[in-house]
Scaffold this active site. Structure first.
Site, mmCIF file in Angstrom:
data_model
loop_
_atom_site.group_PDB
_atom_site.id
_atom_site.type_symbol
_atom_site.label_atom_id
_atom_site.label_comp_id
_atom_site.label_asym_id
_atom_site.label_seq_id
_atom_site.Cartn_x
_atom_site.Cartn_y
_atom_site.Cartn_z
ATOM 1 N N GLU A 37 8.355 17.004 -26.484
ATOM 2 C CA GLU A 37 7.775 17.438 -25.202
ATOM 3 C C GLU A 37 8.466 18.717 -24.706
ATOM 4 O O GLU A 37 7.839 19.544 -24.043
ATOM 5 C CB GLU A 37 7.876 16.330 -24.143
ATOM 6 C CG GLU A 37 7.127 15.044 -24.497
ATOM 7 C CD GLU A 37 5.613 15.099 -24.245
ATOM 8 O OE1 GLU A 37 5.105 16.137 -23.777
ATOM 9 O OE2 GLU A 37 4.942 14.092 -24.545
ATOM 10 N N ASN A 51 -1.417 18.239 -22.160
ATOM 11 C CA ASN A 51 -1.921 17.319 -23.180
ATOM 12 C C ASN A 51 -1.978 17.937 -24.575
ATOM 13 O O ASN A 51 -2.570 17.352 -25.478
ATOM 14 C CB ASN A 51 -3.307 16.798 -22.783
ATOM 15 C CG ASN A 51 -3.226 15.911 -21.559
ATOM 16 O OD1 ASN A 51 -2.262 15.170 -21.385
ATOM 17 N ND2 ASN A 51 -4.217 15.998 -20.694
ATOM 18 N N ARG A 89 -3.384 21.264 -15.287
ATOM 19 C CA ARG A 89 -2.473 20.224 -15.728
ATOM 20 C C ARG A 89 -2.841 19.665 -17.099
ATOM 21 O O ARG A 89 -1.995 19.103 -17.804
ATOM 22 C CB ARG A 89 -2.466 19.109 -14.672
ATOM 23 C CG ARG A 89 -1.344 18.140 -14.833
ATOM 24 C CD ARG A 89 -1.160 17.314 -13.564
ATOM 25 N NE ARG A 89 -0.200 16.258 -13.846
ATOM 26 C CZ ARG A 89 0.470 15.608 -12.913
ATOM 27 N NH1 ARG A 89 0.270 15.863 -11.649
ATOM 28 N NH2 ARG A 89 1.324 14.677 -13.249
ATOM 29 N N HIS A 135 5.845 7.902 -28.943
ATOM 30 C CA HIS A 135 4.923 8.849 -28.295
ATOM 31 C C HIS A 135 5.245 10.284 -28.708
ATOM 32 O O HIS A 135 4.347 11.051 -29.098
ATOM 33 C CB HIS A 135 5.012 8.685 -26.774
ATOM 34 C CG HIS A 135 4.191 9.687 -26.012
ATOM 35 N ND1 HIS A 135 2.810 9.672 -26.023
ATOM 36 C CD2 HIS A 135 4.557 10.746 -25.241
ATOM 37 C CE1 HIS A 135 2.364 10.677 -25.280
ATOM 38 N NE2 HIS A 135 3.397 11.341 -24.795
ATOM 39 N N HIS A 137 -1.784 15.708 -27.509
ATOM 40 C CA HIS A 137 -1.836 14.322 -27.032
ATOM 41 C C HIS A 137 -3.108 13.588 -27.452
ATOM 42 O O HIS A 137 -3.068 12.372 -27.617
ATOM 43 C CB HIS A 137 -1.676 14.271 -25.511
ATOM 44 C CG HIS A 137 -0.244 14.418 -25.071
ATOM 45 N ND1 HIS A 137 0.514 15.528 -25.369
ATOM 46 C CD2 HIS A 137 0.575 13.590 -24.376
ATOM 47 C CE1 HIS A 137 1.738 15.379 -24.862
ATOM 48 N NE2 HIS A 137 1.798 14.215 -24.254
ATOM 49 N N LYS A 186 2.483 10.987 -11.820
ATOM 50 C CA LYS A 186 1.551 10.083 -12.501
ATOM 51 C C LYS A 186 2.260 8.766 -12.759
ATOM 52 O O LYS A 186 3.323 8.732 -13.384
ATOM 53 C CB LYS A 186 1.119 10.682 -13.836
ATOM 54 C CG LYS A 186 0.013 11.698 -13.736
ATOM 55 C CD LYS A 186 -0.555 11.914 -15.142
ATOM 56 C CE LYS A 186 -1.642 12.945 -15.156
ATOM 57 N NZ LYS A 186 -2.161 13.118 -16.543
ATOM 58 N N ARG A 222 0.818 -1.227 0.000
ATOM 59 C CA ARG A 222 0.000 0.000 0.000
ATOM 60 C C ARG A 222 0.848 1.271 0.000
ATOM 61 O O ARG A 222 0.389 2.325 0.445
ATOM 62 C CB ARG A 222 -0.975 0.018 1.176
ATOM 63 C CG ARG A 222 -1.942 -1.159 1.172
ATOM 64 C CD ARG A 222 -3.132 -0.943 2.069
ATOM 65 N NE ARG A 222 -3.915 -2.162 2.122
ATOM 66 C CZ ARG A 222 -3.751 -3.100 3.064
ATOM 67 N NH1 ARG A 222 -2.849 -2.945 4.003
ATOM 68 N NH2 ARG A 222 -4.490 -4.179 3.030
ATOM 69 N N HIS A 232 -2.274 10.421 -29.297
ATOM 70 C CA HIS A 232 -2.656 9.085 -28.833
ATOM 71 C C HIS A 232 -3.440 8.342 -29.903
ATOM 72 O O HIS A 232 -3.293 7.130 -30.069
ATOM 73 C CB HIS A 232 -3.488 9.171 -27.552
ATOM 74 C CG HIS A 232 -2.676 9.428 -26.313
ATOM 75 N ND1 HIS A 232 -3.226 9.934 -25.155
ATOM 76 C CD2 HIS A 232 -1.362 9.241 -26.049
ATOM 77 C CE1 HIS A 232 -2.267 10.049 -24.225
ATOM 78 N NE2 HIS A 232 -1.135 9.646 -24.765
ATOM 79 N N LYS A 241 6.953 22.268 -15.851
ATOM 80 C CA LYS A 241 6.117 21.160 -15.396
ATOM 81 C C LYS A 241 5.869 21.258 -13.897
ATOM 82 O O LYS A 241 4.731 21.099 -13.425
ATOM 83 C CB LYS A 241 6.760 19.818 -15.748
ATOM 84 C CG LYS A 241 5.939 18.638 -15.232
ATOM 85 C CD LYS A 241 5.802 17.500 -16.199
ATOM 86 C CE LYS A 241 4.688 16.565 -15.754
ATOM 87 N NZ LYS A 241 4.588 15.346 -16.548
ATOM 88 N N GLU A 272 -4.681 16.792 -11.634
ATOM 89 C CA GLU A 272 -5.282 17.056 -12.935
ATOM 90 C C GLU A 272 -6.750 17.422 -12.851
ATOM 91 O O GLU A 272 -7.602 16.808 -13.479
ATOM 92 C CB GLU A 272 -5.091 15.856 -13.879
ATOM 93 C CG GLU A 272 -5.368 16.242 -15.319
ATOM 94 C CD GLU A 272 -4.783 15.274 -16.339
ATOM 95 O OE1 GLU A 272 -4.313 14.202 -15.937
ATOM 96 O OE2 GLU A 272 -4.783 15.618 -17.518
#
Lengths: 360, 360
Positions: B182, B242, B238, B262, B245, B140, B118, B249, B224, B234
């Site tokens: 990026e 994207n 944030r 990517h 993206h 993330k 955990r 994607h 960032k 997010e």
């Protein structure tokens, strides 16, 4: 209906305890976020309650997953079935998962909710005594690894816990007893008056008298909520809940998951902790006898498996594999008195060895 | 060496940027908790750096896991190998995981750290430009589901991020360019002066000049970190990260994961977002040309796949991802100007359709 609150700041949530609660949309719907609800249940509970619970959420886009029933299915592979359904039905980040079942369903659904899209909301609807008084409260979620219980998981608090005591009417006797082990545990660790009350009221609990069950559940949840509020992430106090669990987990793993129920392992494990506490001079033979008497009356095992089934060495190795090990020392919850538990790694290994040898 | 801080209250952490950092135990060891360190790497990076990093942690009980290299291995099954090693070696709750590799290793190690018992601590040692400026900062973590990228994961912040710019010397040209996509993104979304600096300094970046790379990484991480500090989970801001993206994607998925990197998908996707922003009257042709020029100079694709490879309908369906195909409802990051991005679902579906048709 009784309402308790688990006090965790902006993650506080209510526990509702009463009869017929799973049929009360007006009670539960305020805790639903989004428009999509995924109800997770198992093959034992679903035939009994799933249709009714679907009705309770009929204002939403409801999907269901029915998992096989049993601790042996509490793993990453079966967990993935929850993700499969959520993704297949395009569940978004605002959706709500609902756990309808015992501790395994609650733990898996909670962890799935913690991890799905990095976290969605969930509601606990525990249907076994064990999960009502223990796993559904406190936010511990997770799955097992072949080499250890609950090794993979998250702290993730539910939006609310709905304890419908009527669901206990369909519980098998053995499962009811397993739940009583955790109920009795609260008396042993922090609540001597509750322990005395349980000694008086055990017949009513075994007869499933609704008011007696509701009071036992309420007092158990109150004890749990108080401690969780002080120690959400198990930095200290919360470890008291583990009375009997290091021994008990070893029994469960050693005998093969599902052979001993969790509550049964905890019952024998609590007696081992009590025996060790007696060897350390803190408890009397009379304390040990009282604990054995109430657990036996609850139709729970008080002795661990024989040395043939679990030699000391194997027992110790399995105990050491438990997550509560810090730097190689097995920390245990022991008792100073009934109602007064403490955590320690500071005991004589020889006394632990004697406990494993003598108390069989 | 340069040090930035990601400001998240009691979960704040430093980002160290410089040459030769992976060999500096005195820098890194203060961020290790416990006595056990598990280094996770992949088959590409391990032969280059694993032995050196093991030396850096030689004061600890070090174990290693080497995973296969590639986005196709970023799943629950491969994740389990990390748990296997940690459990086999009795790693306790105070242990530290170390991610040594690119974004896939960072995301998987971070999620493993979030879920192991955990939650245990972890350190990011990103070795690709892409992961240094993007995925290693912000917390993330996660793995893919066959039906969706990063669908299973957690927000889990590292103890520190160690960016050794020397590791870029072994990076393939194509991977360096993917990372630059990026880097350029930060200029486009929030930092016009950085965009201008990049236009000037692109030759130095492509020549892998250490000081130029370090500055580009620092300014990217600073952008960032600033945004993550304001919006850890997010909820809003944030989402600017994207840019390109949603288009990108769709390209990655449509062409088959691994065919387009990517960063390559993001590059073409940013140009599509820019084209749409131009159609909406916010950007000029000159803006579009500048963006195309810098991305091309970085050896990145500026055009998406042809309509033969990805017809508009398929493109839209993939962009819609987990939602119904309703072009107007897909939220996109668009530009008001270079260095000024915003998120919106409020644009004409016809203009998106035109973008998909005309910008090929």
């Amino acid at each position: 209906m009784k309402t308790l609150t688990v006090d965790l700041g902006d993650r506080s949530y209510p526990i509702f305890i009463g009869q017929g609660l799973i049929d009360q949309p007006e009670l539960i719907q305020p805790y639903v976020t989004g428009t999509q609800v995924l109800i997770v249940s198992n093959t034992t509970v679903a035939p009994l309650y799933l249709e009714r619970v679907k009705q309770t959420f009929s204002d939403y886009d409801v999907q269901t997953v029915v998992l096989p029933d049993g601790e042996q299915y509490k793993n990453l592979e079966i967990l993935n079935r929850i993700f499969d359904v959520a993704i297949e039905h395009h569940f978004d980040r605002k959706c709500t998962f609902v756990a309808l079942g015992g501790g395994v369903i609650g733990d898996m659904t909670g962890f799935a909710a913690a991890a799905y899209q990095r976290g969605v909301n969930f509601i606990q609807m525990p249907t076994t005594l064990l999960s009502q008084v223990d796993s559904s409260v406190g936010g511990k979620t997770g799955v097992n690894h072949p080499q250890g219980k609950n090794m993979i998981g998250a702290f993730h608090q539910p939006e609310c816990v709905v304890i419908d005591t009527d669901t206990l009417n369909t519980l098998e006797d053995r499962e009811l007893s397993a739940g009583l082990a955790e109920v009795i545990k609260y008396g042993l660790i922090v609540d001597y008056p509750f322990f005395e009350w349980l000694e008086q009221n055990l017949p009513g609990l075994l007869d499933r008298k609704a008011d007696v069950l509701a009071e036992a559940i309420e007092r158990s949840c109150q004890n749990k909520a108080d401690i969780v509020a002080k120690d959400e992430k198990e930095a200290g106090l919360r470890a008291l809940f583990n009375l009997g669990h290091t021994f008990g987990h070893a029994i469960e793993a050693g005998m093969g998951y599902g052979v001993w129920l969790h509550g049964e392992g905890v019952s024998a494990g609590m007696m081992q902790a009590i025996y060790l506490s007696k060897l350390m001079g803190d408890l009397t033979q009379a304390d040990q006898d009282r604990a054995a008497a109430i657990l036996s009356a609850a139709r729970l095992p008080v002795l661990p498996p024989s040395t043939d089934d679990m030699p000391n060495e194997r027992f110790l190795a399995l105990m050491a594999g438990d997550k509560k090990v810090q730097a190689g020392k097995i920390r245990l919850v022991l008792l100073k008195a009934i109602g007064q538990a403490y955590v320690t790694g500071d005991y004589s290994p020889a006394l632990l060895e004697r406990t494993l040898t003598e108390y069989r």
